[in-house]
Scaffold this active site. Structure first.
Site, PDB file in Angstrom:
ATOM      1  N   SER A  89      42.771  43.246  53.932  1.00  0.00           N
ATOM      2  CA  SER A  89      43.702  42.903  52.866  1.00  0.00           C
ATOM      3  C   SER A  89      43.989  41.399  52.820  1.00  0.00           C
ATOM      4  O   SER A  89      43.081  40.591  52.681  1.00  0.00           O
ATOM      5  CB  SER A  89      44.986  43.718  53.028  1.00  0.00           C
ATOM      6  OG  SER A  89      45.844  43.580  51.926  1.00  0.00           O
ATOM      7  N   ASP A 105      45.197  39.649  46.256  1.00  0.00           N
ATOM      8  CA  ASP A 105      44.952  39.469  47.676  1.00  0.00           C
ATOM      9  C   ASP A 105      43.481  39.761  47.963  1.00  0.00           C
ATOM     10  O   ASP A 105      42.699  40.017  47.049  1.00  0.00           O
ATOM     11  CB  ASP A 105      45.881  40.344  48.522  1.00  0.00           C
ATOM     12  CG  ASP A 105      45.608  41.833  48.377  1.00  0.00           C
ATOM     13  OD1 ASP A 105      44.927  42.215  47.407  1.00  0.00           O
ATOM     14  OD2 ASP A 105      46.063  42.618  49.221  1.00  0.00           O
ATOM     15  N   ASP A 120      41.620  42.155  49.148  1.00  0.00           N
ATOM     16  CA  ASP A 120      40.908  43.380  48.773  1.00  0.00           C
ATOM     17  C   ASP A 120      41.318  43.915  47.418  1.00  0.00           C
ATOM     18  O   ASP A 120      40.844  44.968  46.995  1.00  0.00           O
ATOM     19  CB  ASP A 120      41.076  44.456  49.849  1.00  0.00           C
ATOM     20  CG  ASP A 120      42.482  45.044  49.899  1.00  0.00           C
ATOM     21  OD1 ASP A 120      43.442  44.315  49.570  1.00  0.00           O
ATOM     22  OD2 ASP A 120      42.618  46.216  50.278  1.00  0.00           O
ATOM     23  N   ASP A 136      44.131  45.173  46.115  1.00  0.00           N
ATOM     24  CA  ASP A 136      45.077  46.256  45.845  1.00  0.00           C
ATOM     25  C   ASP A 136      46.483  45.733  45.570  1.00  0.00           C
ATOM     26  O   ASP A 136      47.350  46.478  45.131  1.00  0.00           O
ATOM     27  CB  ASP A 136      45.096  47.294  46.971  1.00  0.00           C
ATOM     28  CG  ASP A 136      45.522  46.716  48.314  1.00  0.00           C
ATOM     29  OD1 ASP A 136      45.692  45.489  48.426  1.00  0.00           O
ATOM     30  OD2 ASP A 136      45.675  47.515  49.265  1.00  0.00           O
TER      31      ASP A 136
END
Length: 497
Positions: free
Chosen positions: A109, A282, A284, A286
């Site tokens: 993340s 961010d 990744d 999500d």
């Protein structure tokens, strides 16, 4: 046994310099792959070959972990589709489209490049339950006792230091590790699936016609992460003029630019470009934070306040409620109360928000950090691109309006959120100096301040959140909270010595 799962899947490091943390080695990743493969065959049988989709963010260790997980899955007779670099929510979407029995995301993340992690989705696109995570945990043998024994033998001169490289072979003999299947039953890698394009098509089809962004200039801060080559195409195909900031991942630069809740450099880029909005993802994809044309930050609380009004007007806000965590600004509560919407509060962590939403049929929830869950359609997890399009769609539906005008629906009350690095995690309630520091903070701010202290679920940090109301002075609140956090960090360190 090493504890694998935290609040958001498995999180560890590939650095040799952090001995106290879980190391995501190739050997450990193979075992995790085998355990997931066994879970797939047991929990989701279909009478034939099962298939698992693997996606990753661009960090350099992703390919290594992907290869190891793939080997473990193939050894359990599970076919694999390697999606390559794709946002986390893309895997959740495509697991259903492709009929996969599970989806795996390799990502840490917003964490630095030295970190990485493994998240697992079921065939329904939702993250695995605690019970299924426990199954995987039980099937992955611990290496700690054997490693320590070998180190002692090295110190005593019985083994050469290089012999530690043979631990993978030795550990396969430990009880608990799934046995590989016979030659004729091994899985294979399915080539020819362009997962990234499938995800782009899914987003475009969902929003095309409903969200016309023609004429809007949008700056995308991709943090050199998984959205770098996907978000720009989606926004352009929906009509927006797009400028990309930090969208050239090289495996080592992920999240170097990401400024999280205080995007100072990105704010200036938005202002200089005269953009209608800025969108910051961010690593990744999500989570998302947005900026209006004045450079004001739209964090998750502001986004939820806006989306709640839009969904309420369209009859899509189930039970007239929004699920948030105990770190949301108190201004969100006041904003939603004005329109007859209540806030259901959970612990920090999107898994707790999601669990509450699924248990009671709520359709909107999220965290101040920008992890927003919109469950009124095909979404099953936080999706930064989807959330940004939902916000910009509100803007597109009001010709002539500016984003800053729409964000005024929520007052922002003083709030302090910060963290300090810790080397150990003793029980906070049992450290006298920690409790005294919290007591002084409560006395200084009064009964209307909400104070929350906890350890991070994904990093070696202790986090302090202090929520004020209209009666609090922002400067005084920040000063008192910062002093308390410093004292708390020192007290934790002292108790661990």
């Amino acid at each position: 046994m090493q504890h694998l799962f935290g609040t958001d899947g498995i999180r560890g490091t590939t650095s040799n310099r952090e001995a106290a943390r879980l190391r995501l080695t190739p050997g450990l990743s193979v075992w995790i792959g085998q355990a997931i493969g066994e879970l797939v065959r047991r929990q989701f049988p279909d009478g034939g070959q099962s298939m698992v989709l693997i996606g990753r963010d661009p960090r350099i260790s992703g390919r290594m972990i992907e290869s190891a997980l793939t080997a473990g899955l193939l050894a359990q007779g599970v076919d694999v589709v390697q999606a390559g670099v794709i946002p986390t929510p893309g895997v959740a979407v495509l697991v259903k489209q492709l009929g996969a029995k599970a989806g795996i995301v390799i990502s840490a993340s917003h964490n630095p490049v030295e970190d990485n992690g493994i998240k697992v989705f079921g065939p329904d696109g939702y993250k695995l339950s605690d019970e299924l995570e426990d199954f995987i945990q039980r099937r992955v043998p611990t290496m700690d006792p054997l490693v320590e024994a070998c180190r002692e033998l090295v110190k005593g001169g019985v083994l050469a230091d290089g012999s530690l490289a043979t631990l993978d072979e030795i550990l396969h003999c430990l009880d608990g590790a799934p046995a590989p299947r016979d030659t004729s039953e091994l899985g294979s890698i399915n080539a020819g699936v362009d997962a990234a394009q499938m995800y782009i098509e899914a987003l475009v089809q969902l929003w095309q016609g409903a969200r016309d962004l023609a004429g809007k200039l949008v700056l995308l801060e991709c943090a050199d992460g998984a959205t770098s080559h996907i978000a720009p195409e989606v926004f352009r195909r929906l009509g927006a003029r797009v400028e990309v900031v930090n969208g050239a991942p090289n495996g080592l630069n992920i999240n170097q630019s990401y400024e999280y809740l205080e995007p100072h450099r990105f704010r200036q880029r938005v202002l200089d470009a005269g953009a209608d909005a800025g969108v910051a993802f961010d690593g990744d994809g999500d989570r998302v934070l947005m900026l209006d044309e004045k450079g004001q930050v739209l964090d998750g609380d502001v986004i939820m306040a806006m989306l709640a009004r839009d969904m309420l007007a369209r009859g899509r806000l189930a039970h007239h409620a929004v699920v948030a965590t105990n770190m949301s600004n108190l201004g969100l509560y006041e904003s939603l109360d004005e329109i007859g919407v209540r806030v259901v509060e959970t612990r920090v962590g999107d898994r707790y928000v999601l669990a509450e939403m699924l248990a009671n049929g709520y359709t909107l929830g999220g965290e101040r950090s920008g992890h927003i869950l919109i469950l009124d359609g095909e979404q099953t997890t936080g999706d930064g691109i989807h959330t940004a399009l939902a916000v910009l769609g509100i803007l597109a539906g009001q010709p002539g309006a500016r984003l800053s005008e729409l964000t005024s629906v929520m007052p922002r009350y003083p709030q302090f959120i910060a963290s300090a690095t810790v080397q150990a995690r003793p029980e906070l309630e049992e450290i006298d100096q920690v409790q005294k520091s919290l007591g002084r903070l409560r006395a200084g701010l009064g009964p209307k301040a909400d104070i929350n202290l906890r350890y991070s679920g994904t990093e070696d940090k202790v986090r302090l959140s202090v929520r004020g109301c209209g009666e609090h002075d922002a400067g005084s609140l920040d000063r008192l909270a910062a002093e308390a956090l410093e004292q708390i960090a020192e007290a934790i360190a002292s108790s661990s010595r």
